[in-house]
Scaffold this motif. Structure first.
Motif, PDB file in Angstrom:
ATOM      1  N   CYS A 188       0.843  -1.191   0.000  1.00  0.00           N
ATOM      2  CA  CYS A 188       0.000   0.000   0.000  1.00  0.00           C
ATOM      3  C   CYS A 188       0.879   1.241   0.000  1.00  0.00           C
ATOM      4  N   TYR A 230      -4.616  -7.451  -1.732  1.00  0.00           N
ATOM      5  CA  TYR A 230      -4.805  -5.998  -1.633  1.00  0.00           C
ATOM      6  C   TYR A 230      -5.725  -5.488  -2.730  1.00  0.00           C
ATOM      7  N   TRP A 265      -0.108   4.170   0.810  1.00  0.00           N
ATOM      8  CA  TRP A 265      -0.524   5.083   1.877  1.00  0.00           C
ATOM      9  C   TRP A 265       0.153   4.729   3.195  1.00  0.00           C
ATOM     10  N   HIS A 304      -6.616   1.135  -0.685  1.00  0.00           N
ATOM     11  CA  HIS A 304      -6.588   1.754   0.642  1.00  0.00           C
ATOM     12  C   HIS A 304      -7.819   2.645   0.754  1.00  0.00           C
ATOM     13  N   CYS A 338      -6.296  -0.476   4.921  1.00  0.00           N
ATOM     14  CA  CYS A 338      -6.267  -1.162   3.630  1.00  0.00           C
ATOM     15  C   CYS A 338      -7.410  -2.165   3.557  1.00  0.00           C
TER      16      CYS A 338
END
Length: 300
Positions: free
Chosen positions: A169, A179, A171, A182, A189
């Motif tokens: 991620c 995944y 972020w 986010h 996430c």
């Protein structure tokens, strides 16, 4: 490994001091009140407009209030929290329903909307405190795959099947299995372990806000038909109209977002994978950011 992943996630979330969390909560609460009062001025300033005509005006006013709130944080030095903003909005809508609208609602509908709000709060707590599927950076994985760093291992999944569909991620810099994206609204996430909860929460928001819109519409219709519109408390009435407009705006984009995720589930694709495959330049830019971050971590 799951215990280690959970520990890493808790460590990442506990980086803020209690005072920072408190000030962020106060800023989030103030932003919710400011934005809702700004939207409440729409029926006050344009009483002759229909609710449908007020909708785009309310949307522009709400966005302007959010932008002003974000600019104001530069002066006070405190940033609002998106998850707390969502939480306080739920509490505000629930409070307006309980103290204003509830008396004109049937017992069955009253039980339904109270149960929906309670479930939203419970689901919000679960997704904030849960593990999205964080994968710890184990050196044995890197040696088996013949990779120099974790980013190199997770990008081509053929090197290491155990890290298939694991992404980093951009972020929070966490490596998440399955995944998808986010979510700023929930501050976490969305991955393999909380994707179902995310879909349930998104559906719950659509249902709860639709129910609230129906209850507030009945309240306004009752006031108009009974001739008590002028005798009602103007602050309460404007607050009911503003929260109803806010709920309609929320439902509109949430339905589109929900349909998108249903489409992704049907075709077994992730949001992050779709962005990278359809916008390769943007995907390459994200990959370069991941490599730079990985090198910075290895040098520190």
């Amino acid at each position: 490994m799951s215990r280690l992943a959970t520990g890493l996630q808790r460590l990442r979330r506990s980086s803020s001091s209690p005072w920072e969390v408190l000030w962020s909560a106060l800023a989030s609460c103030g932003l919710v009140l400011f934005s809702q009062l700004a939207v409440a001025m729409v029926p006050r300033l344009f009483p002759k407009l229909s609710l449908l005509a007020m909708l785009p005006i309310a949307g522009l006013v709400f966005l302007a209030a959010i932008v002003l709130g974000r600019l104001w944080r530069r002066f006070i030095g405190v940033a609002a929290s998106a998850p707390l903003f969502v939480l306080f909005n739920i509490l505000l809508l629930w409070g307006v329903y309980v103290f204003v609208i509830r008396r004109d609602t049937s017992s069955l509908l009253d039980m339904l909307i109270n149960a929906e709000c309670a479930l939203l709060l419970w689901g919000l707590y679960r997704i904030l405190s849960g593990d999205p599927g964080i994968v710890a950076c184990d050196s044995s994985y890197l040696e088996e795959a013949g990779c120099k760093d974790f980013v190199e291992a997770i990008c081509p999944s053929e090197k290491l099947p155990v890290l298939s569909r694991v992404r980093q991620c951009n972020w929070c810099k966490a490596n998440v299995r399955g995944y998808d994206h986010h979510c700023p609204a929930f501050g976490t996430c969305i991955g393999q372990k909380n994707h179902r909860l995310f879909m349930a929460l998104l559906t719950g928001f659509v249902v709860a806000e639709s129910t609230y819109t129906m209850c507030s519409t009945k309240y306004i219709t009752r006031c108009i038909n009974s001739g008590t519109l002028r005798s009602e408390n103007p602050v309460s009435l404007n607050l009911v109209i503003s929260t109803m407009l806010f709920s309609i705006l929320q439902v509109v984009w949430q339905i589109v977002f929900l349909m998108w995720h249903i489409y992704c589930i049907c075709f077994n694709i992730k949001t992050d994978e779709w962005v990278i495959s359809n916008f390769p330049c943007f995907g390459l830019f994200l990959h370069q950011l991941q490599v730079v971050f990985s090198l910075a971590v290895s040098c520190s």
